[in-house]
Write an enzyme that holds these catalytic residues in place. Structure first.
Site, PDB file in Angstrom:
ATOM      1  N   LEU A 136       0.728  -0.895   3.845  1.00  0.00           N
ATOM      2  CA  LEU A 136      -0.398   0.380   4.116  1.00  0.00           C
ATOM      3  C   LEU A 136      -1.581  -0.215   3.902  1.00  0.00           C
ATOM      4  O   LEU A 136      -1.955  -1.126   3.149  1.00  0.00           O
ATOM      5  CB  LEU A 136       0.121   1.624   3.358  1.00  0.00           C
ATOM      6  N   ASN A 155       4.304   1.719  -5.670  1.00  0.00           N
ATOM      7  CA  ASN A 155       5.388   1.048  -5.091  1.00  0.00           C
ATOM      8  C   ASN A 155       6.370   0.106  -6.169  1.00  0.00           C
ATOM      9  O   ASN A 155       5.767  -0.147  -7.202  1.00  0.00           O
ATOM     10  CB  ASN A 155       4.756  -0.324  -4.492  1.00  0.00           C
ATOM     11  N   HIS A 157       8.280  -3.326  -6.821  1.00  0.00           N
ATOM     12  CA  HIS A 157       8.213  -4.734  -6.239  1.00  0.00           C
ATOM     13  C   HIS A 157       9.599  -5.579  -7.103  1.00  0.00           C
ATOM     14  O   HIS A 157       9.400  -5.464  -8.277  1.00  0.00           O
ATOM     15  CB  HIS A 157       6.855  -5.500  -6.276  1.00  0.00           C
TER      16      HIS A 157
END
Ligand code: GAR
Length: 270
Positions: A136, A155, A157
């Site tokens: 984004l 997020n 990861h």
């Protein structure tokens, strides 16, 4: 009891993290509900999971937007300021050509304007990226994170950040010969996997491990870590503060997450 938070999820693939989040909401391990699932990929398995659960879903087809830009330059959203976004982003360094950066930011702004329009229908409190394989840009981030002190895009990861940002965290961990692997949940910022870290879990890597076994160990931890971090958000226990420190003579500023104790905790021994 505090009202449940409204969680929007963005996925690109199979959506096992999405499933873990949906399950945690249903079993009250997260005080929240998933109000939409969006994807950049019409074939994402995560969309089928949403449909099975009766959760609204939509696709913003990034691939089609990028292909049509290659055929004829895209029309930017009215409120897109390329200089502002180029200046803010940390996805590309000075070695990348201006034309490449500008093409990337323009096509993403076109996609992100459509994403924002869809998302507005669901008024989410939090957006979780659950295997969303698109970065984004500040265009989207600033329009959703209206208060920089209260980020609300998370997020997950597949590596122990800040090691191995990018698209293949477990592969990079394996090929580097690491003896420990792990996963990280963080708020996103203007860079790639560089935002304030909320939680991490790790696992040992032995001589017998393969890339597949590492991925399996890591994913199993992701399914625990992501719901736990989302619940901390729901409990208003995630606070970010700016840290200023001197690094080899250079003054650096970083936003970091502090996790507040539960409200009921009065200090002293449990
Ligand atoms: C997960 O391993 C997640 O950490 C990773 O993609 C996988 C998605 O699996 N995310 C990234 O690499 C983001 N850059 P899932 O679709 O089964 O949840």
């Amino acid at each position: 009891m505090a009202p449940k938070i409204r969680i929007g999820a963005l996925v690109s693939g199979g959506g096992t993290n999405l499933q873990a989040i949906i399950d945690a909401c249903q079993s009250n391990r997260i005080d929240g509900e998933v109000v939409f699932v969006g994807s950049d990929n019409p074939g994402a398995g995560g969309l089928a999971r949403a449909q099975r659960q009766g959760i609204a879903s939509f696709v913003i087809d990034y691939g089609a937007i990028i292909r049509s830009h290659a055929a004829a330059a895209s029309v930017a959203p009215d409120d897109f300021d390329p200089d502002e976004i180029r200046h803010k982003q940390h996805l590309f360094g000075p070695e990348t050509s201006r034309a490449k950066v500008d093409g990337f930011l323009l096509t993403r702004a076109v996609a992100e304007a459509q994403l924002l329009e869809k998302i507005a229908n669901y008024t989410p409190d939090l957006i979780v990226l659950a295997g969303f394989m698109r970065n984004l840009t500040p265009y989207f981030i600033d329009r959703f994170n209206t208060d920089p002190a209260h980020p609300r895009i998370m997020n997950i990861h597949p590596a122990l950040l800040p090691a191995f940002p990018g698209v293949d965290g477990y592969g990079d961990t394996f090929r580097y010969g690491c003896k420990i692997g792990g996963c990280t949940v963080h708020f996103i910022d203007y860079g790639e996997d560089s935002g304030p870290i909320i939680g991490q879990k790790c696992f040992p890597i032995s001589e017998e491990d393969t890339l597949d076994s590492i991925k399996a160990k890591g994913l199993a931890l992701e399914w625990q870590l992501y719901p736990a971090c989302i619940q901390l958000f729901a409990e208003h226990r995630l606070h970010t503060i700016m840290m200023t420190y001197t690094d080899h003579g250079r003054v650096t500023q970083r936003r970091v997450v502090k996790i507040a104790r539960p409200a009921a905790w009065q200090g002293g021994k449990h």
